[in-house]
Design a protein around this motif. Sequence first.
Motif, PDB file in Angstrom:
ATOM      1  N   ARG A   1       1.851  -5.324  16.872  1.00 14.60           N
ATOM      2  CA  ARG A   1       0.982  -6.191  17.666  1.00 14.60           C
ATOM      3  C   ARG A   1       0.564  -7.382  16.827  1.00 14.60           C
ATOM      4  NH1 ARG A   1      -3.805  -2.968  18.645  1.00 14.60           N
ATOM      5  NH2 ARG A   1      -3.029  -1.597  17.052  1.00 14.60           N
ATOM      6  N   ARG A   2       0.496  -8.501  17.430  1.00 17.40           N
ATOM      7  CA  ARG A   2       0.224  -9.726  16.692  1.00 17.40           C
ATOM      8  C   ARG A   2      -1.211  -9.793  16.171  1.00 17.40           C
ATOM      9  NH1 ARG A   2       3.082 -14.145  15.881  1.00 17.40           N
ATOM     10  NH2 ARG A   2       2.105 -16.171  15.872  1.00 17.40           N
ATOM     11  N   ASN A   3      -2.194  -9.412  16.948  1.00 17.03           N
ATOM     12  CA  ASN A   3      -3.596  -9.530  16.550  1.00 17.03           C
ATOM     13  C   ASN A   3      -4.201  -8.180  16.168  1.00 17.03           C
ATOM     14  OD1 ASN A   3      -3.549 -12.275  17.058  1.00 17.03           O
ATOM     15  ND2 ASN A   3      -3.981 -11.959  19.229  1.00 17.03           N
ATOM     16  N   ALA A   4      -3.417  -7.282  15.641  1.00 16.68           N
ATOM     17  CA  ALA A   4      -3.902  -5.948  15.309  1.00 16.68           C
ATOM     18  C   ALA A   4      -4.702  -5.970  14.009  1.00 16.68           C
ATOM     19  CB  ALA A   4      -2.737  -4.989  15.172  1.00 16.68           C
ATOM     20  N   THR A   5      -5.659  -5.079  13.898  1.00  9.59           N
ATOM     21  CA  THR A   5      -6.449  -5.001  12.671  1.00  9.59           C
ATOM     22  C   THR A   5      -5.796  -4.071  11.658  1.00  9.59           C
ATOM     23  OG1 THR A   5      -7.773  -3.281  13.697  1.00  9.59           O
ATOM     24  CG2 THR A   5      -8.620  -5.528  13.788  1.00  9.59           C
ATOM     25  N   ASN A   6      -5.575  -2.833  12.025  1.00 10.21           N
ATOM     26  CA  ASN A   6      -4.861  -1.900  11.150  1.00 10.21           C
ATOM     27  C   ASN A   6      -4.464  -0.660  11.943  1.00 10.21           C
ATOM     28  OD1 ASN A   6      -7.100  -0.231  11.371  1.00 10.21           O
ATOM     29  ND2 ASN A   6      -7.942  -0.830   9.410  1.00 10.21           N
ATOM     30  N   ASN A   7      -3.655   0.177  11.324  1.00 11.25           N
ATOM     31  CA  ASN A   7      -3.254   1.439  11.954  1.00 11.25           C
ATOM     32  C   ASN A   7      -3.826   2.608  11.163  1.00 11.25           C
ATOM     33  OD1 ASN A   7      -1.633   1.260   9.721  1.00 11.25           O
ATOM     34  ND2 ASN A   7       0.218   1.930  10.749  1.00 11.25           N
ATOM     35  N   ASN A   8      -5.006   2.432  10.645  1.00  8.59           N
ATOM     36  CA  ASN A   8      -5.636   3.444   9.827  1.00  8.59           C
ATOM     37  C   ASN A   8      -5.881   4.699  10.663  1.00  8.59           C
ATOM     38  OD1 ASN A   8      -6.726   4.581   7.584  1.00  8.59           O
ATOM     39  ND2 ASN A   8      -8.577   3.354   7.582  1.00  8.59           N
ATOM     40  N   GLY A   9      -5.591   5.855  10.098  1.00  8.45           N
ATOM     41  CA  GLY A   9      -5.714   7.118  10.817  1.00  8.45           C
ATOM     42  C   GLY A   9      -4.375   7.627  11.291  1.00  8.45           C
ATOM     43  N   ALA A  10      -3.433   6.740  11.507  1.00  5.90           N
ATOM     44  CA  ALA A  10      -2.080   7.125  11.898  1.00  5.90           C
ATOM     45  C   ALA A  10      -1.081   6.650  10.855  1.00  5.90           C
ATOM     46  CB  ALA A  10      -1.740   6.534  13.259  1.00  5.90           C
ATOM     47  N   LEU A  11      -1.547   6.469   9.650  1.00  9.17           N
ATOM     48  CA  LEU A  11      -0.727   5.965   8.555  1.00  9.17           C
ATOM     49  C   LEU A  11       0.123   7.106   8.007  1.00  9.17           C
ATOM     50  CD1 LEU A  11      -0.197   3.594   6.634  1.00  9.17           C
ATOM     51  CD2 LEU A  11      -2.069   4.431   5.247  1.00  9.17           C
ATOM     52  N   TYR A  12       1.414   6.933   7.943  1.00 14.55           N
ATOM     53  CA  TYR A  12       2.287   7.996   7.447  1.00 14.55           C
ATOM     54  C   TYR A  12       3.291   7.432   6.470  1.00 14.55           C
ATOM     55  CZ  TYR A  12       5.814   6.222  10.657  1.00 14.55           C
ATOM     56  OH  TYR A  12       6.695   5.419  11.302  1.00 14.55           O
ATOM     57  N   ARG A  13       3.659   8.273   5.541  1.00 10.78           N
ATOM     58  CA  ARG A  13       4.712   7.961   4.583  1.00 10.78           C
ATOM     59  C   ARG A  13       5.209   9.290   4.041  1.00 10.78           C
ATOM     60  NH1 ARG A  13       8.017   4.294   4.689  1.00 10.78           N
ATOM     61  NH2 ARG A  13       8.747   3.426   2.748  1.00 10.78           N
ATOM     62  N   SER A  14       6.481   9.560   4.191  1.00 12.17           N
ATOM     63  CA  SER A  14       7.021  10.824   3.681  1.00 12.17           C
ATOM     64  C   SER A  14       7.071  10.766   2.157  1.00 12.17           C
ATOM     65  CB  SER A  14       8.423  11.064   4.244  1.00 12.17           C
ATOM     66  OG  SER A  14       9.334  10.145   3.685  1.00 12.17           O
ATOM     67  N   LEU A  15       7.150  11.922   1.545  1.00 10.32           N
ATOM     68  CA  LEU A  15       7.182  11.969   0.081  1.00 10.32           C
ATOM     69  C   LEU A  15       8.417  11.272  -0.472  1.00 10.32           C
ATOM     70  CD1 LEU A  15       5.932  15.531  -0.906  1.00 10.32           C
ATOM     71  CD2 LEU A  15       4.755  13.360  -1.068  1.00 10.32           C
ATOM     72  N   ARG A  16       9.549  11.448   0.185  1.00 14.10           N
ATOM     73  CA  ARG A  16      10.772  10.801  -0.298  1.00 14.10           C
ATOM     74  C   ARG A  16      10.680   9.288  -0.206  1.00 14.10           C
ATOM     75  NH1 ARG A  16      15.014  14.668   2.805  1.00 14.10           N
ATOM     76  NH2 ARG A  16      14.574  16.568   1.648  1.00 14.10           N
ATOM     77  N   SER A  17      10.160   8.799   0.912  1.00 16.98           N
ATOM     78  CA  SER A  17      10.043   7.346   1.085  1.00 16.98           C
ATOM     79  C   SER A  17       9.025   6.761   0.110  1.00 16.98           C
ATOM     80  CB  SER A  17       9.628   7.015   2.515  1.00 16.98           C
ATOM     81  OG  SER A  17      10.560   7.516   3.426  1.00 16.98           O
ATOM     82  N   LEU A  18       7.909   7.452  -0.072  1.00 17.37           N
ATOM     83  CA  LEU A  18       6.903   6.979  -1.021  1.00 17.37           C
ATOM     84  C   LEU A  18       7.442   7.011  -2.440  1.00 17.37           C
ATOM     85  CD1 LEU A  18       3.987   5.990  -1.336  1.00 17.37           C
ATOM     86  CD2 LEU A  18       3.313   8.368  -1.642  1.00 17.37           C
TER      87      LEU A  18
END
Length: 183
Positions: free
Chosen positions: A53-70
């Motif tokens: 979304r263009r005017n979004a603030t953040n996606n905090n709370g639904a933030l994901y990152r797998s261990l391999r990707s991180l």
Amino acid sequence: MGRHRQNENRTEQFAKWIYPHRLLPAWKSLTFPARDAYFHLAVRCFAETAEKRRNATNNNGALYRSLRSLADDMGCSVKTAGAALADLQAKGWIVCTNEWERGLDGKGKTATFRLTMMPMPGRTATKEPERWSLGHDYPVLVYASYLPKPRSRRLENLSRKQNPPPHSGTVVQPKRTQLKAIK
């Protein structure tokens, strides 16, 4: 290089870092991989939202990152990335909102997190690291197995040796097989 008119109306979002956060004891007690993992999560918090979304603030709370990707992002092993996420949870910088699931047929789900120093949509920042004190860690919901053992447990492992040397003052008698090997 001078200013350019195109750069004046940027719509990109950047991870904001507030200097007083670095002065907190919870930040100073983090390991270096945990600090790096926090920056990667903070950048992902804004970058993924800006794409959707263009005017979004953040996606905090639904933030994901797998261990391999991180681990790929940080340039380290999966165990180091898991230990970094566990350390961030213990100090209160991130909180797990949904635990990971193994899934069927290889379609598992990774854990989702909330950055506690940033507000969520419809919720203010909880700021757990400001209330953290030494020796009073928060519970680690996911990746707890990656946490290092407490110092006392590590010292116990070091004191137990496989082949302890004889006590001082005792005479070591070689075995017959050892004498034959020397000849």
